[in-house]
Design a protein around this motif. Structure first.
Motif, PDB file in Angstrom:
ATOM      1  N   PHE A 120       0.842  -1.332  -0.182  1.00 15.69           N
ATOM      2  CA  PHE A 120       0.042  -0.113   0.198  1.00 15.69           C
ATOM      3  C   PHE A 120       0.864   1.249  -0.015  1.00 15.69           C
ATOM      4  N   ILE A 121       0.659   2.203  -0.956  1.00 21.59           N
ATOM      5  CA  ILE A 121       1.518   3.394  -1.231  1.00 21.59           C
ATOM      6  C   ILE A 121       0.745   4.364  -0.566  1.00 21.59           C
ATOM      7  N   LYS A 122       1.443   5.388   0.272  1.00 23.78           N
ATOM      8  CA  LYS A 122       0.842   6.722   0.852  1.00 23.78           C
ATOM      9  C   LYS A 122      -0.062   7.306  -0.555  1.00 23.78           C
ATOM     10  N   PRO A 123      -1.089   7.773  -0.076  1.00 19.39           N
ATOM     11  CA  PRO A 123      -1.885   8.521  -1.364  1.00 19.39           C
ATOM     12  C   PRO A 123      -1.268  10.030  -1.448  1.00 19.39           C
ATOM     13  N   THR A 124      -0.831  10.248  -2.560  1.00 18.29           N
ATOM     14  CA  THR A 124      -0.206  11.551  -2.935  1.00 18.29           C
ATOM     15  C   THR A 124      -0.636  11.901  -4.510  1.00 18.29           C
ATOM     16  N   GLN A 125      -0.308  12.840  -4.984  1.00 20.34           N
ATOM     17  CA  GLN A 125      -0.494  13.230  -6.262  1.00 20.34           C
ATOM     18  C   GLN A 125       0.286  12.630  -7.367  1.00 20.34           C
ATOM     19  N   GLN A 152      -2.194   9.423  -7.899  1.00 19.11           N
ATOM     20  CA  GLN A 152      -3.431  10.036  -8.318  1.00 19.11           C
ATOM     21  C   GLN A 152      -3.294  10.255 -10.023  1.00 19.11           C
ATOM     22  N   GLY A 153      -2.100  10.889  -9.953  1.00 13.29           N
ATOM     23  CA  GLY A 153      -1.908  11.380 -11.419  1.00 13.29           C
ATOM     24  C   GLY A 153      -1.505  10.508 -12.501  1.00 13.29           C
ATOM     25  N   ASP A 154      -0.538   9.505 -12.169  1.00 12.61           N
ATOM     26  CA  ASP A 154      -0.182   8.590 -12.927  1.00 12.61           C
ATOM     27  C   ASP A 154      -0.639   7.143 -12.938  1.00 12.61           C
ATOM     28  N   TYR A 155      -1.311   6.937 -11.666  1.00 12.34           N
ATOM     29  CA  TYR A 155      -1.762   5.762 -11.361  1.00 12.34           C
ATOM     30  C   TYR A 155      -3.393   5.601 -11.053  1.00 12.34           C
ATOM     31  N   PRO A 206      -8.089   4.563   3.579  1.00  9.46           N
ATOM     32  CA  PRO A 206      -7.942   4.015   2.044  1.00  9.46           C
ATOM     33  C   PRO A 206      -6.282   4.281   1.587  1.00  9.46           C
ATOM     34  N   HIS A 207      -5.684   3.541   1.011  1.00 11.57           N
ATOM     35  CA  HIS A 207      -4.752   3.702   0.500  1.00 11.57           C
ATOM     36  C   HIS A 207      -4.609   2.932  -0.946  1.00 11.57           C
ATOM     37  N   PRO A 208      -3.864   3.515  -1.935  1.00 11.00           N
ATOM     38  CA  PRO A 208      -3.845   2.561  -3.215  1.00 11.00           C
ATOM     39  C   PRO A 208      -3.126   1.404  -3.129  1.00 11.00           C
ATOM     40  N   VAL A 209      -3.485   0.237  -3.710  1.00 11.88           N
ATOM     41  CA  VAL A 209      -2.785  -0.960  -3.409  1.00 11.88           C
ATOM     42  C   VAL A 209      -1.823  -1.267  -4.951  1.00 11.88           C
ATOM     43  N   ILE A 210      -0.513  -1.160  -4.647  1.00 12.26           N
ATOM     44  CA  ILE A 210       0.493  -1.304  -5.885  1.00 12.26           C
ATOM     45  C   ILE A 210       1.196  -2.435  -6.238  1.00 12.26           C
ATOM     46  N   ARG A 220       8.984   1.394 -12.428  1.00  8.91           N
ATOM     47  CA  ARG A 220       7.943   2.083 -12.131  1.00  8.91           C
ATOM     48  C   ARG A 220       7.711   2.171 -10.578  1.00  8.91           C
ATOM     49  N   LEU A 221       7.875   1.095  -9.985  1.00  8.77           N
ATOM     50  CA  LEU A 221       7.826   0.814  -8.402  1.00  8.77           C
ATOM     51  C   LEU A 221       8.873   1.949  -8.050  1.00  8.77           C
ATOM     52  N   THR A 222      10.046   1.792  -8.218  1.00 12.16           N
ATOM     53  CA  THR A 222      11.109   2.801  -7.945  1.00 12.16           C
ATOM     54  C   THR A 222      10.856   4.236  -7.924  1.00 12.16           C
TER      55      THR A 222
END
Length: 114
Positions: free
Chosen positions: A48-53, A56-59, A73-77, A86-88
């Motif tokens: 889970f990544i911290k929700p940031t721009q 939201q912008g790229d994914y 809620p956090h995005p699951v990556i 892309r992960l890095t």
């Protein structure tokens, strides 16, 4: 279900950020830090990544759910684990958009009076 240490080690290996990316066990799960900023959580063997721009912008289509009961809620990556570049990039961009951690207060040493 607690996250397996091998999963977090795999995430760190895929991100390929060396000693900049660290992790600490918290309540059976893990927090991942980039340069001392919490950027992600490993919970139930999902990332889970911290929700940031950056997310939201790229994914914008990543699934979103709380990493633990009662959490925000956090995005699951998880799908980026197969795409290390892309992960890095996402981890670095996320860290850049997060505030610096607050400095820790020095521990006050109690002295006994005799």
């Amino acid at each position: 279900m607690a996250t397996e240490r091998s999963f977090v080690q795999y995430v760190a290996e895929q991100a390929d950020l060396g000693p900049r990316l660290t992790y600490r066990k918290m309540f059976g799960e893990y927090a991942l830090y980039l340069d001392d900023k919490v950027v992600a959580f490993a919970c139930d063997n999902s990332l889970f990544i911290k929700p940031t721009q950056a997310v939201q912008g790229d994914y914008p289509d990543f699934p979103i759910r709380p990493p633990y009961p009662g959490g925000k809620p956090h995005p699951v990556i998880d799908e980026l684990l197969d795409e290390p570049d892309r992960l890095t990039r996402l981890i670095i961009e996320t860290a850049a958009q997060l505030p610096k951690p607050k400095p820790k207060k020095p521990k006050v040493r109690k002295t006994s009076t005799s």
